[in-house]
Write a protein that holds these residues in place. Structure first.
Motif, PDB file in Angstrom:
ATOM      1  N   TRP A 441      29.886  24.077  36.940  1.00  0.00           N
ATOM      2  CA  TRP A 441      29.487  25.463  36.718  1.00  0.00           C
ATOM      3  C   TRP A 441      30.191  26.489  37.593  1.00  0.00           C
ATOM      4  O   TRP A 441      30.061  27.687  37.349  1.00  0.00           O
ATOM      5  CB  TRP A 441      27.960  25.594  36.889  1.00  0.00           C
ATOM      6  CG  TRP A 441      27.227  24.807  35.863  1.00  0.00           C
ATOM      7  CD1 TRP A 441      26.448  23.697  36.059  1.00  0.00           C
ATOM      8  CD2 TRP A 441      27.243  25.014  34.446  1.00  0.00           C
ATOM      9  NE1 TRP A 441      25.975  23.218  34.871  1.00  0.00           N
ATOM     10  CE2 TRP A 441      26.445  24.002  33.856  1.00  0.00           C
ATOM     11  CE3 TRP A 441      27.854  25.949  33.623  1.00  0.00           C
ATOM     12  CZ2 TRP A 441      26.242  23.923  32.483  1.00  0.00           C
ATOM     13  CZ3 TRP A 441      27.656  25.855  32.258  1.00  0.00           C
ATOM     14  CH2 TRP A 441      26.849  24.859  31.709  1.00  0.00           C
ATOM     15  N   HIS A 442      30.915  26.093  38.625  1.00  0.00           N
ATOM     16  CA  HIS A 442      31.614  27.086  39.442  1.00  0.00           C
ATOM     17  C   HIS A 442      32.792  27.664  38.664  1.00  0.00           C
ATOM     18  O   HIS A 442      33.477  26.952  37.929  1.00  0.00           O
ATOM     19  CB  HIS A 442      32.103  26.447  40.752  1.00  0.00           C
ATOM     20  CG  HIS A 442      32.501  27.453  41.782  1.00  0.00           C
ATOM     21  ND1 HIS A 442      33.759  27.985  41.843  1.00  0.00           N
ATOM     22  CD2 HIS A 442      31.792  28.033  42.794  1.00  0.00           C
ATOM     23  CE1 HIS A 442      33.831  28.846  42.851  1.00  0.00           C
ATOM     24  NE2 HIS A 442      32.654  28.900  43.437  1.00  0.00           N
ATOM     25  N   SER A 443      33.047  28.949  38.833  1.00  0.00           N
ATOM     26  CA  SER A 443      34.101  29.604  38.050  1.00  0.00           C
ATOM     27  C   SER A 443      35.479  29.024  38.340  1.00  0.00           C
ATOM     28  O   SER A 443      36.367  29.064  37.468  1.00  0.00           O
ATOM     29  CB  SER A 443      34.099  31.112  38.328  1.00  0.00           C
ATOM     30  OG  SER A 443      34.339  31.373  39.703  1.00  0.00           O
ATOM     31  N   SER A 444      35.693  28.463  39.542  1.00  0.00           N
ATOM     32  CA  SER A 444      36.992  27.875  39.859  1.00  0.00           C
ATOM     33  C   SER A 444      37.275  26.633  39.028  1.00  0.00           C
ATOM     34  O   SER A 444      38.419  26.187  38.921  1.00  0.00           O
ATOM     35  CB  SER A 444      37.068  27.521  41.351  1.00  0.00           C
ATOM     36  OG  SER A 444      36.154  26.474  41.672  1.00  0.00           O
ATOM     37  N   ARG A 445      36.240  26.056  38.433  1.00  0.00           N
ATOM     38  CA  ARG A 445      36.413  24.866  37.595  1.00  0.00           C
ATOM     39  C   ARG A 445      36.662  25.228  36.133  1.00  0.00           C
ATOM     40  O   ARG A 445      36.846  24.337  35.305  1.00  0.00           O
ATOM     41  CB  ARG A 445      35.168  23.976  37.675  1.00  0.00           C
ATOM     42  CG  ARG A 445      34.748  23.577  39.074  1.00  0.00           C
ATOM     43  CD  ARG A 445      35.752  22.646  39.726  1.00  0.00           C
ATOM     44  NE  ARG A 445      36.759  23.370  40.492  1.00  0.00           N
ATOM     45  CZ  ARG A 445      37.836  22.818  41.017  1.00  0.00           C
ATOM     46  NH1 ARG A 445      38.092  21.544  40.826  1.00  0.00           N
ATOM     47  NH2 ARG A 445      38.690  23.543  41.703  1.00  0.00           N
ATOM     48  N   ALA A 446      36.661  26.525  35.821  1.00  0.00           N
ATOM     49  CA  ALA A 446      36.933  26.980  34.452  1.00  0.00           C
ATOM     50  C   ALA A 446      38.441  27.109  34.273  1.00  0.00           C
ATOM     51  O   ALA A 446      39.011  28.203  34.284  1.00  0.00           O
ATOM     52  CB  ALA A 446      36.233  28.308  34.181  1.00  0.00           C
ATOM     53  N   LYS A 447      39.078  25.964  34.111  1.00  0.00           N
ATOM     54  CA  LYS A 447      40.531  25.927  33.970  1.00  0.00           C
ATOM     55  C   LYS A 447      40.881  24.744  33.074  1.00  0.00           C
ATOM     56  O   LYS A 447      40.045  23.853  32.856  1.00  0.00           O
ATOM     57  CB  LYS A 447      41.199  25.773  35.333  1.00  0.00           C
ATOM     58  CG  LYS A 447      40.786  24.516  36.093  1.00  0.00           C
ATOM     59  CD  LYS A 447      41.433  24.459  37.474  1.00  0.00           C
ATOM     60  CE  LYS A 447      41.055  23.169  38.205  1.00  0.00           C
ATOM     61  NZ  LYS A 447      41.681  23.100  39.538  1.00  0.00           N
ATOM     62  N   GLY A 449      41.490  21.352  31.665  1.00  0.00           N
ATOM     63  CA  GLY A 449      41.167  20.052  32.238  1.00  0.00           C
ATOM     64  C   GLY A 449      39.962  20.054  33.146  1.00  0.00           C
ATOM     65  O   GLY A 449      39.493  18.994  33.559  1.00  0.00           O
ATOM     66  N   GLY A 450      39.436  21.242  33.479  1.00  0.00           N
ATOM     67  CA  GLY A 450      38.269  21.324  34.352  1.00  0.00           C
ATOM     68  C   GLY A 450      36.991  21.024  33.586  1.00  0.00           C
ATOM     69  O   GLY A 450      36.940  21.118  32.362  1.00  0.00           O
ATOM     70  N   LEU A 451      35.939  20.679  34.344  1.00  0.00           N
ATOM     71  CA  LEU A 451      34.673  20.350  33.693  1.00  0.00           C
ATOM     72  C   LEU A 451      33.929  21.591  33.197  1.00  0.00           C
ATOM     73  O   LEU A 451      33.062  21.498  32.342  1.00  0.00           O
ATOM     74  CB  LEU A 451      33.787  19.556  34.654  1.00  0.00           C
ATOM     75  CG  LEU A 451      34.341  18.200  35.104  1.00  0.00           C
ATOM     76  CD1 LEU A 451      33.329  17.478  35.981  1.00  0.00           C
ATOM     77  CD2 LEU A 451      34.723  17.330  33.913  1.00  0.00           C
ATOM     78  N   ASN A 452      34.268  22.757  33.733  1.00  0.00           N
ATOM     79  CA  ASN A 452      33.661  24.002  33.249  1.00  0.00           C
ATOM     80  C   ASN A 452      34.454  24.489  32.033  1.00  0.00           C
ATOM     81  O   ASN A 452      35.021  25.575  32.016  1.00  0.00           O
ATOM     82  CB  ASN A 452      33.676  25.052  34.366  1.00  0.00           C
ATOM     83  CG  ASN A 452      32.912  26.309  34.001  1.00  0.00           C
ATOM     84  OD1 ASN A 452      32.421  26.459  32.883  1.00  0.00           O
ATOM     85  ND2 ASN A 452      32.826  27.239  34.936  1.00  0.00           N
ATOM     86  N   PHE A 453      34.477  23.640  31.007  1.00  0.00           N
ATOM     87  CA  PHE A 453      35.317  23.915  29.840  1.00  0.00           C
ATOM     88  C   PHE A 453      34.755  25.004  28.942  1.00  0.00           C
ATOM     89  O   PHE A 453      35.448  25.502  28.057  1.00  0.00           O
ATOM     90  CB  PHE A 453      35.549  22.639  29.026  1.00  0.00           C
ATOM     91  CG  PHE A 453      34.320  21.815  28.790  1.00  0.00           C
ATOM     92  CD1 PHE A 453      33.378  22.202  27.864  1.00  0.00           C
ATOM     93  CD2 PHE A 453      34.109  20.654  29.513  1.00  0.00           C
ATOM     94  CE1 PHE A 453      32.240  21.448  27.661  1.00  0.00           C
ATOM     95  CE2 PHE A 453      32.968  19.878  29.312  1.00  0.00           C
ATOM     96  CZ  PHE A 453      32.031  20.280  28.373  1.00  0.00           C
ATOM     97  N   THR A 454      33.494  25.403  29.153  1.00  0.00           N
ATOM     98  CA  THR A 454      32.949  26.509  28.374  1.00  0.00           C
ATOM     99  C   THR A 454      33.392  27.857  28.930  1.00  0.00           C
ATOM    100  O   THR A 454      33.227  28.877  28.273  1.00  0.00           O
ATOM    101  CB  THR A 454      31.409  26.463  28.343  1.00  0.00           C
ATOM    102  OG1 THR A 454      30.912  26.509  29.677  1.00  0.00           O
ATOM    103  CG2 THR A 454      30.923  25.195  27.645  1.00  0.00           C
TER     104      THR A 454
END
Length: 470
Positions: A441-447, A449-454
């Motif tokens: 859920w951290h915005s840095s993971r919104a990339k 291949g990241g788990l914040n794929f939404t």
């Protein structure tokens, strides 16, 4: 907090295990285990990559866990204990960790496992070119230092709540992977591990066969082989189970309640029922123009009757949940209630966002564009497909059109989830024993291949996630 997922349920898991090929009672717990034999299991998806940290799908992770080792692990009572480490210390108020590795661990090609491998793992994980969704834990480390051939220490700027869990992650073989393009490494399909099993054979689209390692430092496993048969259709998997060509599988609610009762089932099999450490959700792609507006996301959430999904899809074998934690655990907020279905309020929110049926065709539209989107689900998961069908029906009553697309698991992850090529999807997250959800859920993971794929981004949530970690 702005929401971009709709959590439906924490499912009641059901597992069926074959006790013996012969009729009779279960072996007594006091009996000594024996060597030999193999266990046959089914998986709906083929692994995408058998290099740890490069895949996030459960099909890959389950096999990787048998091939590799880590400094620490949980024991059967969920206590943290040394594994590849001989000992460890937590010092300086949690800011310093010191590890001493065992000196008798060998990779399956005979090369000793040393602190060089741990250092290589750390450097690989903090390298921005490494295509991993799990770098966050390692980036929290202030410094890493080898203190000997079989020892190392890790320092943090401030206490890090997940520090010990970080070192439950697999150690990578430096001599195998150094200098390679990890996404094109032969080790993705021919891994070199140091765990209790080795990959003997991978028949694409059919099965993977793991064999017991004679050099495993904790002693050879009792089983000779662990076989994972790739069976995308759960109904087919159940038929294979009944025919004796599988030894265990997770059951659907229908199979648990109505298809596994009677003298033969009671004699030869055992069923286990428990509240799963997972939740299933509808996730929106926040780069999609429809779902950038929080009012639209709230409206969709309010249009759906969660209990009807639990009753219709799970035959009542589940509970509605709020957020990403398991009900009954200390991290779960039991003062919150699941969003209740309120179609009238959903209509008001959509009208505020500019969605109205201006042409009388039964579909909401805005600026001449009808509100129609596609829910992506993975092949072989009947519960998710049926959930999508119920959502489709309930949103139709609101004036929203929903298409459903089913995709084979490996393509679902590689071509759609990882690349953000979806409007909305139905997936599930495993709930780890440590409640940290930074990587999802951290915005840095919104990339990519990241788990914040939404693509969820919220400054307040970011700050709370970082604060919780310390």
């Amino acid at each position: 907090m702005k929401k971009n997922l709709l959590a439906f349920w924490a499912a009641l898991g059901a597992l069926l295990c074959l006790l013996s090929p012969y009729a009779g009672a279960a072996p007594s717990p006091a009996e000594e285990p024996v060597y030999g034999g193999r266990i046959l299991m089914g998986t709906i998806g083929e692994p995408s990559n058998l290099i740890p940290y490069l895949s996030s799908d459960s099909a890959s992770q389950e096999i990787v866990d048998l091939l590799y080792v880590a400094p620490l692990k949980y024991d059967k009572d969920l206590q943290i204990v040394p594994w590849a480490a001989k000992s460890y210390e937590v010092l300086d108020g949690g800011r310093l960790l010191r590890f001493v590795l065992r000196d008798d661990i060998r990779w399956e090609d005979g090369v000793p496992l040393t602190a060089d491998d741990v250092e290589f793992t750390y450097k690989t994980m903090i390298d921005p070119k490494t295509p991993t969704a799990y770098s966050g834990d390692f980036l929290a480390i202030e410094s890493f230092r080898k203190t000997g051939r079989f020892s190392f220490e890790v320092r943090y700027e401030k206490p890090f709540a997940r520090s010990l869990m970080t070192w439950m992650g697999a150690i990578l073989p430096k001599h195998v992977l150094e200098g390679q393009d990890l996404m094109n490494s032969p080790a993705a399909r021919k891994p070199v591990g140091a765990g209790p099993f080795r990959l003997l054979k991978w028949e694409a689209g059919s099965m993977l066969t793991l064999g017991a390692s004679d050099t495993y430092f904790e002693g050879r496993p009792n089983l000779d082989e662990a076989v994972y048969r790739i069976i995308p259709d759960p109904a087919t998997m159940f038929l294979e189970l009944k025919a004796g060509r599988l030894d265990m599988m997770s059951l659907s609610p229908l199979q648990y309640l109505r298809q596994t009762s009677g003298p033969q089932w009671d004699r030869d099999w055992r069923k286990y029922r428990y509240l799963s450490f997972s939740y299933t959700f509808l996730g929106f792609n926040l780069s999609h123009p429809f779902f950038k507006d929080v009012r639209v996301r709230r409206a969709v959430s309010m249009a759906i009757d969660r209990q009807s999904i639990i009753d219709g899809v799970l035959l009542g074998q589940g509970v509605p949940t709020v957020g990403p934690y398991k009900p009954g655990t200390w991290a779960y907020n039991d003062t919150l209630s699941p969003v209740r279905q309120d179609v009238d309020e959903a209509r008001k929110l959509l009208a505020e966002a500019g969605w109205r049926d201006t042409d009388g065709d039964g579909l909401l539209d805005r600026d001449g564009q009808p509100f129609v989107f596609t829910i992506l689900v993975n092949q072989g998961n009947t519960a998710r497909i049926n959930t999508a069908i119920i959502i489709q029906s309930q949103l139709k009553a609101l004036g929203i059109g929903v298409h459903i697309r089913t995709v084979e698991w490996a393509a679902f992850i590689k071509e759609f989830v990882n690349k953000g090529r979806f409007d909305a999807l139905i997936l599930a997250w495993t709930i780890t024993l440590d409640p940290d959800i930074y990587d999802v859920w951290h915005s840095s993971r919104a990339k990519p291949g990241g788990l914040n794929f939404t693509g969820y981004r919220n400054a307040e949530v970011d700050a709370l996630l970082v604060e919780a970690r310390s």
